[in-house]
Design a protein around this motif. Structure first.
Motif, PDB file in Angstrom:
ATOM      1  N   ASP A   1       0.891  -1.217   0.019  1.00 20.57           N
ATOM      2  CA  ASP A   1       0.072   0.064  -0.041  1.00 20.57           C
ATOM      3  C   ASP A   1       0.943   1.347  -0.064  1.00 20.57           C
ATOM      4  OD1 ASP A   1      -1.884   1.896   0.536  1.00 20.57           O
ATOM      5  OD2 ASP A   1      -2.325   1.392   2.476  1.00 20.57           O
ATOM      6  N   SER A   2       0.590   2.172  -0.758  1.00 26.20           N
ATOM      7  CA  SER A   2       1.483   3.516  -0.981  1.00 26.20           C
ATOM      8  C   SER A   2       1.665   4.216   0.233  1.00 26.20           C
ATOM      9  CB  SER A   2       1.118   4.343  -1.974  1.00 26.20           C
ATOM     10  OG  SER A   2      -0.151   4.835  -1.811  1.00 26.20           O
ATOM     11  N   SER A   3       0.539   4.024   1.524  1.00 24.09           N
ATOM     12  CA  SER A   3       0.577   4.773   2.368  1.00 24.09           C
ATOM     13  C   SER A   3       1.666   4.186   3.445  1.00 24.09           C
ATOM     14  CB  SER A   3      -0.784   5.094   2.982  1.00 24.09           C
ATOM     15  OG  SER A   3      -1.266   3.723   3.447  1.00 24.09           O
TER      16      SER A   3
ATOM     17  N   ASP B   1      10.497   7.484  -0.538  1.00 19.26           N
ATOM     18  CA  ASP B   1      10.624   6.323  -1.548  1.00 19.26           C
ATOM     19  C   ASP B   1      10.221   6.897  -2.993  1.00 19.26           C
ATOM     20  OD1 ASP B   1      10.802   3.941  -3.018  1.00 19.26           O
ATOM     21  OD2 ASP B   1       9.708   2.780  -1.235  1.00 19.26           O
ATOM     22  N   TYR B   2      11.081   6.608  -4.079  1.00 18.77           N
ATOM     23  CA  TYR B   2      10.561   6.987  -5.393  1.00 18.77           C
ATOM     24  C   TYR B   2       9.275   6.210  -5.657  1.00 18.77           C
ATOM     25  CZ  TYR B   2      14.832  10.052  -5.900  1.00 18.77           C
ATOM     26  OH  TYR B   2      15.586  11.082  -5.779  1.00 18.77           O
ATOM     27  N   ALA B   3       9.242   5.095  -5.352  1.00 21.25           N
ATOM     28  CA  ALA B   3       8.105   4.276  -5.652  1.00 21.25           C
ATOM     29  C   ALA B   3       6.687   4.508  -4.967  1.00 21.25           C
ATOM     30  CB  ALA B   3       8.250   2.750  -5.095  1.00 21.25           C
ATOM     31  N   ASN B   4       7.006   5.596  -3.990  1.00 20.04           N
ATOM     32  CA  ASN B   4       5.687   6.130  -3.371  1.00 20.04           C
ATOM     33  C   ASN B   4       5.088   7.266  -4.227  1.00 20.04           C
ATOM     34  OD1 ASN B   4       3.717   7.228  -1.831  1.00 20.04           O
ATOM     35  ND2 ASN B   4       4.757   6.814   0.187  1.00 20.04           N
ATOM     36  N   PRO B   5       3.956   7.162  -4.660  1.00 20.59           N
ATOM     37  CA  PRO B   5       3.310   8.407  -5.719  1.00 20.59           C
ATOM     38  C   PRO B   5       3.128   9.616  -4.679  1.00 20.59           C
ATOM     39  CG  PRO B   5       1.545   6.715  -4.843  1.00 20.59           C
ATOM     40  CD  PRO B   5       2.905   6.190  -4.548  1.00 20.59           C
ATOM     41  N   PHE B   6       3.284   9.569  -3.540  1.00 25.35           N
ATOM     42  CA  PHE B   6       3.232  10.791  -2.715  1.00 25.35           C
ATOM     43  C   PHE B   6       4.708  11.429  -2.495  1.00 25.35           C
ATOM     44  CE2 PHE B   6      -0.392   8.269  -0.582  1.00 25.35           C
ATOM     45  CZ  PHE B   6      -1.421   9.324  -0.874  1.00 25.35           C
TER      46      PHE B   6
END
Length: 198
Positions: free
Chosen positions: A6-8, A14-19
């Motif tokens: 989960d992105s949260s 983290d570059y993989a995190n859309p936030f």
């Protein structure tokens, strides 16, 4: 997410995190070179999606990263990203079109409003593209420049073809026909020195 997380739950750096926001991701950035002017929606939206994809932000415009509740841990990160992306979208459309979306509630709402307004089966535009393809000649253009013009017109025209799905394999013959039409249009506009058929 590709890794199933989960992105949260990913760290915010983290570059993989859309936030994740890079220091260069600021509201004044221009992420595409050609602004939307009302006539170029298909090429503009494709360029925007490529830019947002490179920044891992498509989910903010396609709705797959919805606004969390205000009490959620990710709310402020979502809000910050949404505002940045909304600014990028506003920066990428002409000034006269900005007024129609400036009060939209989110980047996804801006994206949706622009899609509804401009991604219609545009008969006059299809006519113009077909006309331009049929009348385009190489003339004084280099073969590379001529090819680029034909390709740009053809690809924009292709965007107006309704989507089709087929499991039976018959689509291959349609794709082959479509590609042969493209080749014929290109050959018909070449200068006489390039074509033995002219």
């Amino acid at each position: 997410m590709a890794d199933g997380k989960d992105s949260s739950s990913l760290p915010n750096d983290d570059y993989a995190n859309p936030f994740f926001l890079h220091p260069s991701d600021n509201p004044g950035a221009f992420i595409v070179s050609q602004p939307l002017n009302g006539e170029n929606y298909n090429s503009w939206s494709r360029a925007i999606l490529m830019a947002l994809g490179g920044k891992n932000k498509i989910g903010f415009v396609d709705g797959t990263i919805p606004k969390p509740k205000e009490t959620a841990k990710s709310f402020h990160s979502w809000q910050r990203n949404n505002n940045i992306i909304a600014s990028w979208l506003l920066n990428s459309i002409s000034k006269d079109l900005q007024a129609s979306v400036i009060y939209s509630s989110s980047a996804a709402a801006i994206w949706s409003d622009l899609r509804i307004c401009f991604q219609q089966q545009n008969g006059p535009r299809v006519f113009q593209l077909r006309h331009d393809l049929m009348t385009l000649k190489q003339g004084s253009l280099s073969i590379t420049h001529y090819f680029t013009k034909v390709k740009a017109l053809w690809e924009e025209l292709t965007e107006y073809i309704p989507p089709h799905t087929c499991d039976c394999g018959a689509i291959k013959s349609w794709i082959d026909y479509h590609q042969s039409e493209y080749v014929m249009l290109f050959l018909m506009g070449l200068n006489k020195g390039y074509s033995q058929f002219q």
